[in-house]
Design a protein around this motif. Sequence first.
Motif, PDB file in Angstrom:
ATOM      1  N   PHE A   1       0.651 -14.365   4.929  1.00 30.83           N
ATOM      2  CA  PHE A   1       1.267 -13.931   6.463  1.00 30.83           C
ATOM      3  C   PHE A   1       2.536 -14.376   6.659  1.00 30.83           C
ATOM      4  CE2 PHE A   1      -3.306 -13.121   7.970  1.00 30.83           C
ATOM      5  CZ  PHE A   1      -2.876 -11.859   8.676  1.00 30.83           C
ATOM      6  N   VAL A   2       3.250 -14.979   5.670  1.00 28.96           N
ATOM      7  CA  VAL A   2       4.505 -15.334   5.583  1.00 28.96           C
ATOM      8  C   VAL A   2       5.300 -14.143   4.865  1.00 28.96           C
ATOM      9  CG1 VAL A   2       6.349 -16.839   4.532  1.00 28.96           C
ATOM     10  CG2 VAL A   2       4.049 -17.779   5.218  1.00 28.96           C
ATOM     11  N   ALA A   3       4.872 -13.322   3.850  1.00 30.63           N
ATOM     12  CA  ALA A   3       5.832 -12.450   3.255  1.00 30.63           C
ATOM     13  C   ALA A   3       5.462 -11.109   4.006  1.00 30.63           C
ATOM     14  CB  ALA A   3       5.192 -12.293   1.680  1.00 30.63           C
ATOM     15  N   ASP A   4       4.117 -10.928   4.481  1.00 26.73           N
ATOM     16  CA  ASP A   4       3.932  -9.467   4.940  1.00 26.73           C
ATOM     17  C   ASP A   4       2.856  -9.788   6.242  1.00 26.73           C
ATOM     18  OD1 ASP A   4       3.300  -6.912   5.706  1.00 26.73           O
ATOM     19  OD2 ASP A   4       3.878  -6.174   3.665  1.00 26.73           O
ATOM     20  N   GLN A   5       3.251  -9.788   7.291  1.00 31.98           N
ATOM     21  CA  GLN A   5       2.460  -9.711   8.305  1.00 31.98           C
ATOM     22  C   GLN A   5       1.739  -8.346   8.804  1.00 31.98           C
ATOM     23  OE1 GLN A   5       4.546 -11.293  11.748  1.00 31.98           O
ATOM     24  NE2 GLN A   5       4.700 -13.194  10.868  1.00 31.98           N
ATOM     25  N   ASP A   6       2.381  -7.150   8.839  1.00 31.74           N
ATOM     26  CA  ASP A   6       1.928  -5.878   9.438  1.00 31.74           C
ATOM     27  C   ASP A   6       0.988  -5.247   8.455  1.00 31.74           C
ATOM     28  OD1 ASP A   6       3.856  -6.340  11.452  1.00 31.74           O
ATOM     29  OD2 ASP A   6       5.255  -5.106  10.591  1.00 31.74           O
ATOM     30  N   GLN A   7       1.254  -5.249   7.253  1.00 30.60           N
ATOM     31  CA  GLN A   7       0.274  -4.488   6.154  1.00 30.60           C
ATOM     32  C   GLN A   7      -1.084  -5.541   6.132  1.00 30.60           C
ATOM     33  OE1 GLN A   7       0.445  -1.565   4.824  1.00 30.60           O
ATOM     34  NE2 GLN A   7      -1.681  -1.673   4.229  1.00 30.60           N
ATOM     35  N   ASN A   8      -0.888  -6.696   6.068  1.00 28.45           N
ATOM     36  CA  ASN A   8      -2.200  -7.782   6.090  1.00 28.45           C
ATOM     37  C   ASN A   8      -2.974  -7.332   7.385  1.00 28.45           C
ATOM     38  OD1 ASN A   8      -2.316  -9.004   3.450  1.00 28.45           O
ATOM     39  ND2 ASN A   8      -0.309 -10.227   4.061  1.00 28.45           N
TER      40      ASN A   8
ATOM     41  N   GLU B   1      -8.263  -2.223   9.564  1.00 32.27           N
ATOM     42  CA  GLU B   1      -8.855  -1.035   9.286  1.00 32.27           C
ATOM     43  C   GLU B   1     -10.092  -0.976   8.297  1.00 32.27           C
ATOM     44  OE1 GLU B   1      -8.530   3.434   8.674  1.00 32.27           O
ATOM     45  OE2 GLU B   1      -7.359   1.954  10.210  1.00 32.27           O
ATOM     46  N   TYR B   2      -9.899  -2.050   7.640  1.00 36.03           N
ATOM     47  CA  TYR B   2     -11.238  -2.293   6.502  1.00 36.03           C
ATOM     48  C   TYR B   2     -12.145  -3.175   6.715  1.00 36.03           C
ATOM     49  CZ  TYR B   2      -8.555   1.195   4.058  1.00 36.03           C
ATOM     50  OH  TYR B   2      -7.822   2.498   3.840  1.00 36.03           O
ATOM     51  N   GLY B   3     -11.840  -4.261   7.866  1.00 31.52           N
ATOM     52  CA  GLY B   3     -12.619  -5.244   7.959  1.00 31.52           C
ATOM     53  C   GLY B   3     -12.179  -6.506   7.201  1.00 31.52           C
TER      54      GLY B   3
ATOM     55  N   ASN C   1       1.856  -5.849  -8.992  1.00 37.25           N
ATOM     56  CA  ASN C   1       1.637  -4.792 -10.074  1.00 37.25           C
ATOM     57  C   ASN C   1       0.194  -4.365  -9.858  1.00 37.25           C
ATOM     58  OD1 ASN C   1       2.018  -3.075 -12.134  1.00 37.25           O
ATOM     59  ND2 ASN C   1       1.536  -4.689 -13.547  1.00 37.25           N
ATOM     60  N   ALA C   2       0.215  -3.620  -8.427  1.00 34.35           N
ATOM     61  CA  ALA C   2      -1.241  -3.124  -8.081  1.00 34.35           C
ATOM     62  C   ALA C   2      -1.721  -2.350  -8.967  1.00 34.35           C
ATOM     63  CB  ALA C   2      -1.062  -2.453  -6.880  1.00 34.35           C
ATOM     64  N   PRO C   3      -3.174  -2.402  -9.415  1.00 35.65           N
ATOM     65  CA  PRO C   3      -3.608  -1.577 -10.342  1.00 35.65           C
ATOM     66  C   PRO C   3      -3.858  -0.212  -9.867  1.00 35.65           C
ATOM     67  CG  PRO C   3      -5.350  -2.808  -9.059  1.00 35.65           C
ATOM     68  CD  PRO C   3      -4.057  -3.569  -8.787  1.00 35.65           C
ATOM     69  N   ASP C   4      -3.988   0.830 -10.777  1.00 38.14           N
ATOM     70  CA  ASP C   4      -3.982   2.143 -10.428  1.00 38.14           C
ATOM     71  C   ASP C   4      -5.554   2.476 -10.084  1.00 38.14           C
ATOM     72  OD1 ASP C   4      -1.421   2.565 -11.177  1.00 38.14           O
ATOM     73  OD2 ASP C   4      -1.816   2.806 -13.386  1.00 38.14           O
ATOM     74  N   ASP C   5      -5.757   3.732  -9.849  1.00 42.44           N
ATOM     75  CA  ASP C   5      -7.075   4.441  -9.649  1.00 42.44           C
ATOM     76  C   ASP C   5      -7.992   4.031 -10.791  1.00 42.44           C
ATOM     77  OD1 ASP C   5      -6.175   5.140  -7.317  1.00 42.44           O
ATOM     78  OD2 ASP C   5      -5.914   7.425  -7.642  1.00 42.44           O
ATOM     79  N   GLY C   6      -9.248   3.625 -10.604  1.00 40.72           N
ATOM     80  CA  GLY C   6      -9.895   3.098 -11.371  1.00 40.72           C
ATOM     81  C   GLY C   6      -9.997   1.712 -12.010  1.00 40.72           C
TER      82      GLY C   6
ATOM     83  N   LEU D   1      -1.734  -6.501  -0.043  1.00 39.89           N
ATOM     84  CA  LEU D   1      -2.585  -5.523  -0.843  1.00 39.89           C
ATOM     85  C   LEU D   1      -2.342  -3.900  -0.481  1.00 39.89           C
ATOM     86  CD1 LEU D   1      -5.693  -7.524  -1.605  1.00 39.89           C
ATOM     87  CD2 LEU D   1      -3.721  -7.326  -3.126  1.00 39.89           C
ATOM     88  N   GLU D   2      -2.308  -3.053  -1.547  1.00 48.35           N
ATOM     89  CA  GLU D   2      -2.465  -1.835  -1.119  1.00 48.35           C
ATOM     90  C   GLU D   2      -3.916  -1.562  -0.478  1.00 48.35           C
ATOM     91  OE1 GLU D   2      -1.312   0.571  -4.588  1.00 48.35           O
ATOM     92  OE2 GLU D   2       0.488  -0.077  -4.857  1.00 48.35           O
ATOM     93  N   GLU D   3      -3.879  -0.466   0.380  1.00 48.56           N
ATOM     94  CA  GLU D   3      -5.121  -0.254   0.962  1.00 48.56           C
ATOM     95  C   GLU D   3      -6.711  -0.140  -0.111  1.00 48.56           C
ATOM     96  OE1 GLU D   3      -5.347   2.691   4.256  1.00 48.56           O
ATOM     97  OE2 GLU D   3      -3.017   2.809   3.975  1.00 48.56           O
ATOM     98  N   LYS D   4      -6.142   0.756  -0.785  1.00 51.52           N
ATOM     99  CA  LYS D   4      -7.518   0.868  -1.832  1.00 51.52           C
ATOM    100  C   LYS D   4      -7.836  -0.364  -2.600  1.00 51.52           C
ATOM    101  CE  LYS D   4      -8.515   4.282  -4.280  1.00 51.52           C
ATOM    102  NZ  LYS D   4      -8.462   5.597  -5.450  1.00 51.52           N
ATOM    103  N   VAL D   5      -6.864  -1.097  -2.992  1.00 54.84           N
ATOM    104  CA  VAL D   5      -7.017  -2.166  -3.849  1.00 54.84           C
ATOM    105  C   VAL D   5      -7.941  -3.331  -2.875  1.00 54.84           C
ATOM    106  CG1 VAL D   5      -5.864  -4.218  -4.815  1.00 54.84           C
ATOM    107  CG2 VAL D   5      -5.049  -2.020  -5.240  1.00 54.84           C
ATOM    108  N   TYR D   6      -7.421  -3.241  -1.677  1.00 56.10           N
ATOM    109  CA  TYR D   6      -8.057  -4.011  -0.545  1.00 56.10           C
ATOM    110  C   TYR D   6      -9.557  -3.976  -0.264  1.00 56.10           C
ATOM    111  CZ  TYR D   6      -9.231  -6.706   3.604  1.00 56.10           C
ATOM    112  OH  TYR D   6      -9.590  -7.717   4.476  1.00 56.10           O
TER     113      TYR D   6
END
Length: 333
Positions: free
Chosen positions: A241-248, A254-256, A187-192, A221-226
């Motif tokens: 990395f079990v549930a999602d390799q690519d986005q992690n 991208e962000y270190g 339930n990713a947090p919105d902007d702010g 995580l979504e990019e901004k959340v991360y």
Amino acid sequence: MTEYVSTTPGCYPLPDWAKDDLSDLKGHQKHDLIGGDEREEIVTVYDEAREELIGVQQDAGLDRIVEGQLRWDDMIAHPLAVHDAVETRGIVRYYDNNNFYREPVVQGDLDFSGDVAGELEAAAELVDDGLQAVLPGPYSLADLATDEQYGDEADFLAAIADFLAGEVDAFPAVETLFLLEPSLVENAPDDGLDERASEAIDQVAAATDADVIVQPYWGALEEKVYAHLLDADVEAVGFDFVADQDQNLYNIQEYGATDDVSLGLADGQNTLVEDPEAIRDRVDWVFDQLPVSEFETVYLTTNTETFYLPYAKHEEKLAVLAEAAELAEVTAA
């Protein structure tokens, strides 16, 4: 040289004998008697089960030892569920899993509880070094709860952070603190709110001298959340990395990343037990994809709690993680 540390996010399954005993003592109702006022017979079962689980971790050779969170019938909502200012209501589904917890409804000020500190003090008597604390992160705890006291989303998150920081301040000495933050994914947090979530995590982390690892799971995580999470003053951020390799991988590329990292490479929900060599190979595969040349500490862990596993499979997973960390150390040397 990188140090490899085997550990888990805690929240273990009960030993079969303890599950049977507690079912009888609680009248076959899972949530009848939890909190700080259990009957003596129930306290004894939990004490004996805690001792067994700590021994299992020590025998497996894990580098970090958790208390086990066996009393957390309400999963990571537990610290609120046992608080005097909270009313627990109907059963709610726990994220997308077939497990359930009682809805914690905050109806008064969240002052000091000390419930988790008491558990850790009991564990500290059995662990000479390597004790690890486990708590829900402030965003996930606020997400799982209902607010009838503070009236504002930001104020409620701040109150949860204040509460958790006070609880952490009462902990005995621990080497690491895992903050479990599945809601940052689910339930990713919105902007702010994403920035305030990072600030809340930072506040909880500041309450301890231990190394703090923020462990999101059930995806990436979504990019901004991360990006905001990296602003928190924590030693490590975890990756499922079990549930999602690519986005992690993308987030790190991208962000270190933080100087330390926690890799969820063993499946905490699947009864298939991985080979230690397979876990070590997954570590190598992750690092081959990253621009980061070396981390100071790499925590090897299950991607989620092992609560969902049969007890025997849970034990096997612990041994695999410990051996995988040893293999990774040898390879690195």
